[in-house]
Design a protein around this motif. Structure first.
Motif, PDB file in Angstrom:
ATOM      1  N   LYS A  32      -0.831 -10.417   5.703  1.00 34.17           N
ATOM      2  CA  LYS A  32      -0.632  -9.705   6.960  1.00 34.17           C
ATOM      3  C   LYS A  32       0.774  -9.106   6.998  1.00 34.17           C
ATOM      4  O   LYS A  32       1.749  -9.813   6.770  1.00 34.17           O
ATOM      5  N   LEU A  33       0.841  -7.830   7.299  1.00 36.89           N
ATOM      6  CA  LEU A  33       2.119  -7.132   7.422  1.00 36.89           C
ATOM      7  C   LEU A  33       2.361  -6.874   8.900  1.00 36.89           C
ATOM      8  O   LEU A  33       1.450  -6.515   9.637  1.00 36.89           O
ATOM      9  N   GLN A  34       3.601  -7.040   9.329  1.00 33.33           N
ATOM     10  CA  GLN A  34       3.900  -7.050  10.752  1.00 33.33           C
ATOM     11  C   GLN A  34       4.679  -5.812  11.182  1.00 33.33           C
ATOM     12  O   GLN A  34       5.565  -5.340  10.498  1.00 33.33           O
ATOM     13  N   ALA A  41       8.878   4.611  15.908  1.00 26.77           N
ATOM     14  CA  ALA A  41       9.055   4.254  14.496  1.00 26.77           C
ATOM     15  C   ALA A  41       7.680   4.189  13.841  1.00 26.77           C
ATOM     16  O   ALA A  41       6.863   3.359  14.195  1.00 26.77           O
ATOM     17  N   ASN A  42       7.432   5.104  12.923  1.00 24.43           N
ATOM     18  CA  ASN A  42       6.174   5.095  12.188  1.00 24.43           C
ATOM     19  C   ASN A  42       6.326   4.143  11.013  1.00 24.43           C
ATOM     20  O   ASN A  42       6.976   4.460  10.023  1.00 24.43           O
ATOM     21  N   VAL A  43       5.745   2.959  11.134  1.00 22.77           N
ATOM     22  CA  VAL A  43       5.882   1.937  10.120  1.00 22.77           C
ATOM     23  C   VAL A  43       5.057   2.315   8.901  1.00 22.77           C
ATOM     24  O   VAL A  43       3.903   2.719   9.016  1.00 22.77           O
ATOM     25  N   ARG A  44       5.670   2.194   7.716  1.00 20.94           N
ATOM     26  CA  ARG A  44       4.971   2.432   6.462  1.00 20.94           C
ATOM     27  C   ARG A  44       5.302   1.302   5.506  1.00 20.94           C
ATOM     28  O   ARG A  44       6.426   0.821   5.485  1.00 20.94           O
ATOM     29  N   TYR A  45       4.332   0.888   4.760  1.00 20.66           N
ATOM     30  CA  TYR A  45       4.531  -0.128   3.740  1.00 20.66           C
ATOM     31  C   TYR A  45       4.198   0.520   2.411  1.00 20.66           C
ATOM     32  O   TYR A  45       3.169   1.163   2.265  1.00 20.66           O
ATOM     33  N   ARG A  46       5.063   0.362   1.432  1.00 23.71           N
ATOM     34  CA  ARG A  46       4.805   0.963   0.130  1.00 23.71           C
ATOM     35  C   ARG A  46       5.375   0.083  -0.972  1.00 23.71           C
ATOM     36  O   ARG A  46       6.268  -0.725  -0.746  1.00 23.71           O
ATOM     37  N   ASN A  47       4.843   0.268  -2.135  1.00 26.03           N
ATOM     38  CA  ASN A  47       5.304  -0.429  -3.333  1.00 26.03           C
ATOM     39  C   ASN A  47       5.295  -1.943  -3.142  1.00 26.03           C
ATOM     40  O   ASN A  47       6.268  -2.623  -3.431  1.00 26.03           O
TER      41      ASN A  47
END
Length: 53
Positions: A32-34, A41-47
């Motif tokens: 789970k990413l929070q 704020a446009n949250v982005r998860y990468r790599n």
């Protein structure tokens, strides 16, 4: 856990319930990413790498 190349947790005991109250064990489960809801704020998860041992 290694975060940005630095070891953050290594062989750490879990002394209380986990998220959702599930017992610690080898069964697969979600990661789970929070997002803390910062307005605008446009949250982005990468790599994101998941490595087994």
């Amino acid at each position: 856990m290694v975060w940005n190349g630095a070891t953050v947790h290594n062989n750490v005991a879990i002394n209380g319930p986990t998220g959702g109250g599930a017992a610690e064990g080898p069964t697969a489960g979600p990661i789970k990413l929070q997002d803390h809801g910062d307005a605008g704020a446009n949250v982005r998860y990468r790599n994101i790498w998941i490595e087994g041992w």
